[in-house]
Every structure is written in structure tokens, then in C-alpha cells.
Design an enzyme around this catalytic site. Sequence first.
Site, PDB file in Angstrom:
ATOM      1  N   LYS A  35     -13.273 -10.012   5.515  1.00 22.78           N
ATOM      2  CA  LYS A  35     -12.983  -9.352   4.239  1.00 22.78           C
ATOM      3  C   LYS A  35     -11.552  -9.687   3.805  1.00 22.78           C
ATOM      4  O   LYS A  35     -10.755 -10.166   4.607  1.00 22.78           O
ATOM      5  CB  LYS A  35     -13.162  -7.839   4.393  1.00 22.78           C
ATOM      6  CG  LYS A  35     -12.266  -7.205   5.459  1.00 22.78           C
ATOM      7  CD  LYS A  35     -12.669  -5.778   5.775  1.00 22.78           C
ATOM      8  CE  LYS A  35     -11.776  -5.192   6.866  1.00 22.78           C
ATOM      9  NZ  LYS A  35     -12.241  -3.867   7.311  1.00 22.78           N
ATOM     10  N   TYR A 244      21.530  -9.715  -5.569  1.00 20.59           N
ATOM     11  CA  TYR A 244      21.515  -8.554  -6.472  1.00 20.59           C
ATOM     12  C   TYR A 244      22.217  -7.355  -5.840  1.00 20.59           C
ATOM     13  O   TYR A 244      22.059  -7.089  -4.649  1.00 20.59           O
ATOM     14  CB  TYR A 244      20.071  -8.141  -6.757  1.00 20.59           C
ATOM     15  CG  TYR A 244      19.324  -9.064  -7.688  1.00 20.59           C
ATOM     16  CD1 TYR A 244      19.840  -9.436  -8.920  1.00 20.59           C
ATOM     17  CD2 TYR A 244      18.064  -9.525  -7.320  1.00 20.59           C
ATOM     18  CE1 TYR A 244      19.117 -10.271  -9.772  1.00 20.59           C
ATOM     19  CE2 TYR A 244      17.339 -10.351  -8.168  1.00 20.59           C
ATOM     20  CZ  TYR A 244      17.869 -10.722  -9.396  1.00 20.59           C
ATOM     21  OH  TYR A 244      17.166 -11.534 -10.227  1.00 20.59           O
TER      22      TYR A 244
HETATM   23  C1  LIG Z   1     -12.260  -3.855   8.684  1.00 17.75           C
HETATM   24  C2  LIG Z   1     -13.431  -3.426   9.458  1.00 17.75           C
HETATM   25  C3  LIG Z   1     -13.743  -4.035  10.689  1.00 17.75           C
HETATM   26  C4  LIG Z   1     -12.790  -4.974  11.396  1.00 17.75           C
HETATM   27  O1  LIG Z   1     -11.740  -4.208  11.952  1.00 17.75           O
HETATM   28  P1  LIG Z   1     -10.573  -4.831  12.829  1.00 17.75           P
HETATM   29  O2  LIG Z   1      -9.793  -3.662  13.279  1.00 17.75           O
HETATM   30  O3  LIG Z   1      -9.794  -5.711  11.906  1.00 17.75           O
HETATM   31  O4  LIG Z   1     -11.188  -5.600  13.936  1.00 17.75           O
HETATM   32  C5  LIG Z   1     -14.942  -3.716  11.285  1.00 17.75           C
HETATM   33  N1  LIG Z   1     -15.782  -2.806  10.730  1.00 17.75           N
HETATM   34  C6  LIG Z   1     -15.495  -2.180   9.578  1.00 17.75           C
HETATM   35  C7  LIG Z   1     -16.451  -1.185   9.027  1.00 17.75           C
HETATM   36  C8  LIG Z   1     -14.314  -2.453   8.908  1.00 17.75           C
HETATM   37  O5  LIG Z   1     -14.013  -1.807   7.778  1.00 17.75           O
END
Ligand SMILES: *Cc1c(COP(=O)(O)O)cnc(C)c1O
Length: 365
Positions: A35, A244
Site C-alpha cells: 500500500k 532563513y
Molecule cells: C499496513 C497493514 C499491514 C502491514 O503492516 P506492517 O506493520 O507494515 O507489516 C498488514 N495488515 C493491515 C490490515 C495493514 O493495514
Amino acid sequence: MSTGLLTIDLDAVAANWRALAVMAGPGCATGAVVKADGYGTGAGPVAARLAREGAREFFVAVAEEGAAVRAAVGPDARVFVMAGHMAGDAGLLAGAGLVPVLNSPAQFARHRAALPGEDFALHLDTGLNRLGIEPEDWEAGAAEMLAAGPSLLMSHLACADEPGHPANAAQLALFHRMTDGAGVPRSLAATGGILLGRAYHFDLTRPGIGLYGAEPYGAGRPAVRLSLPVIQTRPVAVGETVGYGCSWRAERPSVIATVAAGYADGLHRVLAGRLRLWAGDVACPAVGRVSMDLITVDVTDLAEVPEALDVIGPHQTVDQLAAAAGTIGYELLTQLGRRYARAYAEAPGRAGSAVPAMAGAEVGP
Ligand SMILES: *Cc1c(COP(=O)(O)O)cnc(C)c1O
């Protein structure tokens, strides 16, 4: 080239995935969560490499992310959408052969109406209270939902990165109560859950951050390097200020290098005063404020100023840089700027060998 160079070591990503797969053990498949554009590193190249390595289950957050992953992994792998089936998603889901992870009875009804007979998974809430079907709704609807033939039952842990937290055992027990005897493959563990041990693995694990060797899988191989080109170098006399707000003043005759990245590239202003860049093995402190596109670095002590300075590399991991910014590796990675050139390092001819496949994995959408 005047943008930073982000190098993603695909061999390291693959090695981390394989190590996590070994932890999961035989009989448990290992998926990959890609994702947010593969945690900012590029979902396409990462997913393509892991598909070659043997991964057959990929996860994205929303349907819009699915098509790029489908294109990368080919027609046979499954691509799950964790937001489920939202109104208007049917075309996207069907077009790319995506499997929605349905989060509520309403999503279940929508999916059955819009794409009858098409594959789906179910997310059951066991205490995170973020996504998933509530235990009461499951009690009422499980028979009908199971009869429709989900390909996966999953849940997600709230405190997997704290092994001693009582929520882990409580969620595990509830997941068992909700799914034992359902006869459907199950998945509970992301990276943190994999490290909690076999009891948490079920049939499929879903690592994301662990693919990059970041916490909670800090024992993994670092997979990301970020180098920032030096645009200009200048001498600064005692008493002169830099940047800055004139917030840094030279107390000795200094040499300041200006590198090409700033807060617009995910190197947040809060890093001012806490950021170091590396010339090979030598640390150089950033001085003054972080600007939108530029950071100024005190390179006075270098015999020679290199063409680029590392901000993520062997001496400063994703987690260390995240800590300096008061955040976690997840946030740092996903905020990596769109402007960086992305390079994918891979030894030629590297391909995967056999890993355990999940039951039913070959049944494509
Ligand atoms: C993001 C997510 C993962 C992966 O989690 P990590 O901690 O990055 O391994 C797995 N399952 C769900 C439902 C997630 O939202």
C-alpha cells in the site's frame, strides 16, 4: 542531476521477505503489503520482484492502488484491497481482478449485488476498532457470509510491536473464537505479528514495513539509501549566519554545502538541529533551518566535499532518521518525496526459489 537519488535494494527486500517467510514456517504463506506505493519506495518494482520471489498474495489499501500492482505481478497472484468494496469500485475491482477485503455487512451486500460470484475476503475486527466486521455483526451474519465462499478471513493487531501487551493475546483468542471451524484460510499477522511467533501466523502473513528492514523488524536488511547532491559549497566567515531566520551563526571559519532536498521531500523542518548527513563514514551536521527544497550542511571538517551526501544509508537507518524527526519508519518512508529519482538495485539473474504456497493460492480471480 539535481534531485536526490533514492536507491531501493530489491535484493534486500527479497531477502527480508524470505526471512519473514522462514519465520512463518511451512504451511503458512507470506504475502506482501505494498500500500501507499510500496511504503513510498514504488509498489510496481517491489511487487514485481516479490512475485518473482514467490509471493502470491499482495495487499493494497484502496482499489485505486490495485491496478499498478496487478500490472506488476501478472494475472495469477491475488491482489487484496483492504478498504473493501466502496460505492463505485466495482469497475476498478473487476477490471484489475482485485479481491476486496469486506469490512462490514453493508460492504458484503454491496459486493454481492455488484459483483456476484466474484472472490472476496472478510476483515473481522478483534479490537483495533478501525476496519472490520464487529463481533456482534459476525455472530449474526457469519453463516450467510461464509456460505458465499470468502477466500480469506483476516484481522489486524493493535499492539503487535509490543510483544508483552495483553491486547495481543486477547485479539488472538477472539480471532480463534470468531474463525475456528470456518474452514477458510486465515491471516492475523503483519510484520509485528510474525515476530510474536507461530501462534499468530495462521495460513498467511502480511508483512509491509519488514520488507525494508525497519522496526519492528530492525534485524532485517536495510533496503533504502537516499543521497542528496551538493548544489553549491561556500565559505562562511565567523559571525555570518546561514539560512532563513539567521538561526545558525558560524563560530569558526566554516564551509557550508547546500544539498538538494527539503521539507517538500519529506525531510521535515523539525529535523533542524538534529539532522546529520554523511560523507562516506564522516557525519556532517545540517545547520540552520530546513527549507522547502534545500538543506545546508556544515562540511568544514571534510578534506574534500563529495558530489552527494547520504541522509539514509549505512550510518543512518530509516529508523534513526525517523527518530530524529520524532516519528516512525513507516511515516518517514511513506513521506519520501516524489521528486527523488528512484533507482532499483538488483543483482542480475536473481530469481526466487520455492516457498510454501497458501492453500487455494492458484485460484485466481
Ligand atoms: C499496513 C497493514 C499491514 C502491514 O503492516 P506492517 O506493520 O507494515 O507489516 C498488514 N495488515 C493491515 C490490515 C495493514 O493495514
